[in-house]
Design a protein around this motif. Structure first.
Motif, short mmCIF file in Angstrom:
data_model
loop_
_atom_site.label_atom_id
_atom_site.label_comp_id
_atom_site.label_asym_id
_atom_site.label_seq_id
_atom_site.Cartn_x
_atom_site.Cartn_y
_atom_site.Cartn_z
N MET A 154 -6.58 -1.41 -7.49
CA MET A 154 -6.89 -1.83 -5.76
C MET A 154 -8.04 -1.33 -4.70
O MET A 154 -9.36 -1.30 -5.57
CB MET A 154 -5.87 -0.70 -5.97
N ALA A 155 -8.19 -2.65 -3.79
CA ALA A 155 -9.16 -2.85 -3.17
C ALA A 155 -9.26 -2.38 -2.20
O ALA A 155 -8.08 -3.33 -1.60
CB ALA A 155 -9.96 -4.09 -3.47
N ILE A 156 -9.85 -2.41 -1.21
CA ILE A 156 -9.69 -1.53 -0.31
C ILE A 156 -10.53 -3.25 0.99
O ILE A 156 -11.56 -2.91 0.25
CB ILE A 156 -9.63 -0.15 0.67
N ARG A 157 -10.15 -3.69 1.54
CA ARG A 157 -10.85 -5.25 2.16
C ARG A 157 -10.64 -4.77 3.45
O ARG A 157 -9.75 -4.39 4.36
CB ARG A 157 -10.67 -6.28 1.81
N GLU A 158 -11.72 -6.07 4.07
CA GLU A 158 -11.61 -5.71 5.99
C GLU A 158 -12.19 -7.47 6.55
O GLU A 158 -12.32 -8.01 5.79
CB GLU A 158 -13.02 -4.80 6.71
N ALA A 159 -10.88 -7.77 6.98
CA ALA A 159 -11.70 -9.37 7.61
C ALA A 159 -11.10 -9.21 9.49
O ALA A 159 -11.24 -8.11 10.22
CB ALA A 159 -10.26 -9.85 7.64
N VAL A 160 -11.90 -9.74 10.12
CA VAL A 160 -12.33 -9.85 11.96
C VAL A 160 -11.51 -10.48 12.31
O VAL A 160 -11.68 -11.52 12.25
CB VAL A 160 -14.03 -9.75 11.65
N SER A 161 -11.14 -10.09 12.71
CA SER A 161 -9.91 -10.74 13.49
C SER A 161 -10.70 -11.74 15.08
O SER A 161 -11.67 -11.72 14.77
CB SER A 161 -8.69 -10.11 14.45
N ALA A 162 -9.76 -12.74 16.01
CA ALA A 162 -10.69 -13.59 16.23
C ALA A 162 -11.67 -13.11 17.79
O ALA A 162 -12.26 -13.36 18.04
CB ALA A 162 -9.42 -14.53 17.12
N ASP A 163 -10.83 -11.92 18.17
CA ASP A 163 -11.26 -10.76 19.20
C ASP A 163 -12.57 -9.67 18.91
O ASP A 163 -12.83 -9.08 19.92
CB ASP A 163 -10.30 -10.52 19.80
N GLY A 164 -12.81 -10.18 17.44
CA GLY A 164 -13.67 -8.97 16.91
C GLY A 164 -13.38 -7.84 16.31
O GLY A 164 -13.80 -6.71 15.98
N THR A 165 -12.40 -7.63 16.39
CA THR A 165 -11.40 -6.59 15.67
C THR A 165 -11.74 -6.09 14.72
O THR A 165 -10.83 -7.49 13.67
CB THR A 165 -9.80 -6.62 16.23
N THR A 166 -12.00 -5.49 13.86
CA THR A 166 -11.71 -5.54 12.44
C THR A 166 -10.64 -4.34 11.72
O THR A 166 -10.05 -4.28 12.31
CB THR A 166 -13.28 -4.02 11.72
N ILE A 167 -9.85 -5.31 10.73
CA ILE A 167 -8.15 -5.14 10.10
C ILE A 167 -8.76 -4.48 8.98
O ILE A 167 -9.25 -5.60 8.00
CB ILE A 167 -7.60 -6.31 10.06
N VAL A 168 -8.67 -3.43 8.17
CA VAL A 168 -8.25 -3.17 7.04
C VAL A 168 -7.33 -3.85 6.33
O VAL A 168 -6.28 -3.33 6.91
CB VAL A 168 -8.52 -1.94 7.35
N TYR A 169 -6.91 -3.24 4.64
CA TYR A 169 -6.10 -3.80 4.83
C TYR A 169 -6.33 -3.66 3.19
O TYR A 169 -7.55 -3.34 2.63
CB TYR A 169 -5.67 -5.82 4.53
N ARG A 170 -5.67 -3.37 2.12
CA ARG A 170 -5.36 -2.96 0.48
C ARG A 170 -5.01 -4.14 -0.21
O ARG A 170 -3.98 -4.56 0.34
CB ARG A 170 -4.65 -1.31 0.82
N VAL A 171 -5.29 -4.55 -1.42
CA VAL A 171 -5.24 -5.43 -2.56
C VAL A 171 -4.74 -4.40 -3.23
O VAL A 171 -5.63 -4.15 -3.99
CB VAL A 171 -6.05 -6.25 -2.52
N THR A 172 -3.56 -4.65 -4.37
CA THR A 172 -2.84 -4.41 -5.30
C THR A 172 -2.31 -5.68 -6.40
O THR A 172 -1.49 -6.05 -5.34
CB THR A 172 -1.94 -2.75 -5.14
N GLY A 173 -2.07 -5.83 -7.06
CA GLY A 173 -1.32 -6.85 -8.49
C GLY A 173 -2.16 -7.68 -8.30
O GLY A 173 -3.31 -8.05 -7.94
N PRO A 174 -2.01 -8.43 -9.71
CA PRO A 174 -2.15 -9.91 -10.09
C PRO A 174 -3.09 -10.25 -9.08
O PRO A 174 -2.11 -10.69 -8.82
CB PRO A 174 -1.08 -10.18 -11.56
N GLU A 175 -4.33 -10.73 -9.72
CA GLU A 175 -5.26 -11.65 -8.70
C GLU A 175 -3.88 -13.25 -8.13
O GLU A 175 -4.62 -13.51 -7.26
CB GLU A 175 -6.26 -12.69 -9.63
#
Length: 124
Positions: A1-22
């Motif tokens: 499991m990995a907790i990651r972040e992405a930055v949206s077009a307006d600069g908002t940081t979106i947090v998400y979790r990734v699990t499962g086979p790559e």
């Protein structure tokens, strides 16, 4: 499991979790209003046996940023999902699963970005 972040077009940081086979098909889970990525519970774990599950904290929810404004603009919600897909280098074959308000966010994404990166959408 990995907790990651992405930055949206307006600069908002979106947090998400990734699990499962790559290499598995990406399944992006979009929760309902006032939920967060943890609301999927054991279901996300079971889905991760077959999918690369990406559970998103929508803007203003969970660990994602809560900007002062912009919640009434569908383009912001769409850009948030586009940012997560881009951060995970997903250009085709993803499934979006939207529960309650997450279904509206999925529709916002479809309206703004089309189906190019998707294999399907599930509304619950």
């Amino acid at each position: 499991m990995a907790i990651r972040e992405a930055v949206s077009a307006d600069g908002t940081t979106i947090v998400y979790r990734v699990t499962g086979p790559e290499g598995a098909r990406p399944l992006v889970l979009l929760h309902g209003w006032s939920g967060n990525l943890l609301c999927w519970g054991r279901a996300a774990d079971l889905l991760a046996e077959q999918f690369r599950v990406i559970a998103v904290d929508l803007r203003g929810h969970g660990y994602s940023d809560a900007p002062e404004a912009g919640y009434d603009d569908p383009k912001n919600w769409a850009a948030d999902i586009a940012a997560v897909l881009a951060a995970e280098d997903i250009t085709a074959g993803a499934l979006l699963l939207g529960w309650s308000y997450g279904g509206i966010v999925a529709s916002d994404y479809l309206t703004a970005h089309g189906t190019g990166a998707l294999a399907g959408v599930v509304y619950t």
